[in-house]
Design a protein around this motif. Structure first.
Motif, PDB file in Angstrom:
ATOM      1  N   ARG A 146      -4.956   8.515  -1.840  1.00  0.00           N
ATOM      2  CA  ARG A 146      -5.110   7.443  -2.665  1.00  0.00           C
ATOM      3  C   ARG A 146      -3.740   6.853  -3.352  1.00  0.00           C
ATOM      4  NH1 ARG A 146     -11.029   8.717  -4.686  1.00  0.00           N
ATOM      5  NH2 ARG A 146     -12.082   6.911  -3.332  1.00  0.00           N
ATOM      6  N   ARG A 147      -3.060   8.173  -3.661  1.00  0.00           N
ATOM      7  CA  ARG A 147      -1.815   7.684  -4.573  1.00  0.00           C
ATOM      8  C   ARG A 147      -0.681   7.390  -3.401  1.00  0.00           C
ATOM      9  NH1 ARG A 147      -0.717  12.801  -7.511  1.00  0.00           N
ATOM     10  NH2 ARG A 147      -2.902  13.246  -7.718  1.00  0.00           N
ATOM     11  N   ARG A 150      -1.530   3.674  -2.004  1.00  0.00           N
ATOM     12  CA  ARG A 150      -1.583   2.270  -2.874  1.00  0.00           C
ATOM     13  C   ARG A 150      -0.088   1.407  -2.753  1.00  0.00           C
ATOM     14  NH1 ARG A 150      -2.300   4.900  -7.853  1.00  0.00           N
ATOM     15  NH2 ARG A 150      -4.458   5.129  -7.191  1.00  0.00           N
ATOM     16  N   PRO A 151       1.049   1.936  -2.813  1.00  0.00           N
ATOM     17  CA  PRO A 151       2.487   1.191  -2.478  1.00  0.00           C
ATOM     18  C   PRO A 151       2.168   0.519  -1.170  1.00  0.00           C
ATOM     19  CG  PRO A 151       2.752   3.493  -3.283  1.00  0.00           C
ATOM     20  CD  PRO A 151       1.243   3.369  -2.716  1.00  0.00           C
ATOM     21  N   THR A 155      -6.253   0.900  -0.023  1.00  0.00           N
ATOM     22  CA  THR A 155      -6.955   1.535  -1.162  1.00  0.00           C
ATOM     23  C   THR A 155      -7.923   2.518  -0.325  1.00  0.00           C
ATOM     24  OG1 THR A 155      -8.127   1.199  -3.203  1.00  0.00           O
ATOM     25  CG2 THR A 155      -8.627  -0.368  -1.288  1.00  0.00           C
ATOM     26  N   ARG A 157     -11.821   3.532  -0.961  1.00  0.00           N
ATOM     27  CA  ARG A 157     -13.049   3.160  -2.007  1.00  0.00           C
ATOM     28  C   ARG A 157     -14.244   4.389  -1.271  1.00  0.00           C
ATOM     29  NH1 ARG A 157     -16.689  -0.193  -1.104  1.00  0.00           N
ATOM     30  NH2 ARG A 157     -15.773  -1.038   0.951  1.00  0.00           N
ATOM     31  N   ASP A 169      -5.873  -3.345   0.275  1.00  0.00           N
ATOM     32  CA  ASP A 169      -6.069  -3.799  -1.181  1.00  0.00           C
ATOM     33  C   ASP A 169      -5.864  -5.238  -1.629  1.00  0.00           C
ATOM     34  OD1 ASP A 169      -6.288  -3.872  -4.164  1.00  0.00           O
ATOM     35  OD2 ASP A 169      -5.201  -2.188  -4.375  1.00  0.00           O
ATOM     36  N   SER A 172      -3.438  -5.908  -4.457  1.00  0.00           N
ATOM     37  CA  SER A 172      -2.116  -5.126  -4.485  1.00  0.00           C
ATOM     38  C   SER A 172      -0.786  -6.067  -4.365  1.00  0.00           C
ATOM     39  CB  SER A 172      -2.131  -4.146  -3.054  1.00  0.00           C
ATOM     40  OG  SER A 172      -0.700  -3.760  -3.112  1.00  0.00           O
TER      41      SER A 172
END
Length: 175
Positions: A146-147, A150-151, A155, A157, A169, A172
């Protein structure tokens, strides 16, 4: 390539519903955009994927084009993340390196992009040397992934009691 053989497009695929339900499934498996043209006297399908919409004919060209534009905007022009053999996850112009165990999990999450990857199937992908990975090991790997994603504008879920969903996302800044 399979997509060319089946004459599926990377852009919006226009499919008759329900006559082309098999092509719909292939488009879904490949993460392609699809606009279903609902045939007379048939119920429209439930469209739970942001890469899918439907329209009933007769419809004006303006309405038809509006649905196509909305699909492109929602579905990211039909793109899905790509994981190369070196463990580099790419989404659009952004990329990140992932560990071999993360890559095994991401392979399944990408294959099911926008849909549920079952917990037990993910645990099987995480397992090595015939040893079943624990639930906690899976949870820890998902937290790390997940980390990392993210960039990239992605995402993961949780689908409670079933598994996980990798998707774009919408909130984002990468999108």
């Amino acid at each position: 390539m399979e997509l060319q053989r089946l004459s599926l497009k990377r852009d919006v695929n226009i499919l008759r519903w329900p006559a082309e339900s098999e092509r719909r499934e292939l488009c879904r498996e490949h993460g392609l955009l699809r606009l279903l043209v609902v045939e007379r006297d048939h119920e429209p399908p439930v469209c739970a994927d942001v890469r899918e919409d439907w329209i009933r004919v007769p419809a004006t060209n303006r309405d038809f084009q509006a649905r196509i534009a909305a699909l492109r905007a929602r579905g990211g022009a039909g793109t899905r993340p790509h994981l190369d053999q070196d463990g580099i996850l790419r989404n659009g112009r952004r990329s990140v390196a992932v560990s071999p165990s993360e890559a095994r999990l991401l392979h399944l999450l990408i294959k099911r992009f926008g849909g549920i990857a079952a917990r037990e199937e993910l645990r099987a992908h995480l397992s090595e040397d015939g040893h079943q990975a624990s639930r906690n090991a899976l949870d820890l790997h998902i937290k790390r992934i997940r980390r990392r994603v993210r960039p990239l504008g992605l995402t993961i879920r949780t689908a409670w009691g079933r598994g996980y969903v990798l998707e774009a996302d919408d909130h984002s800044p990468a999108n």
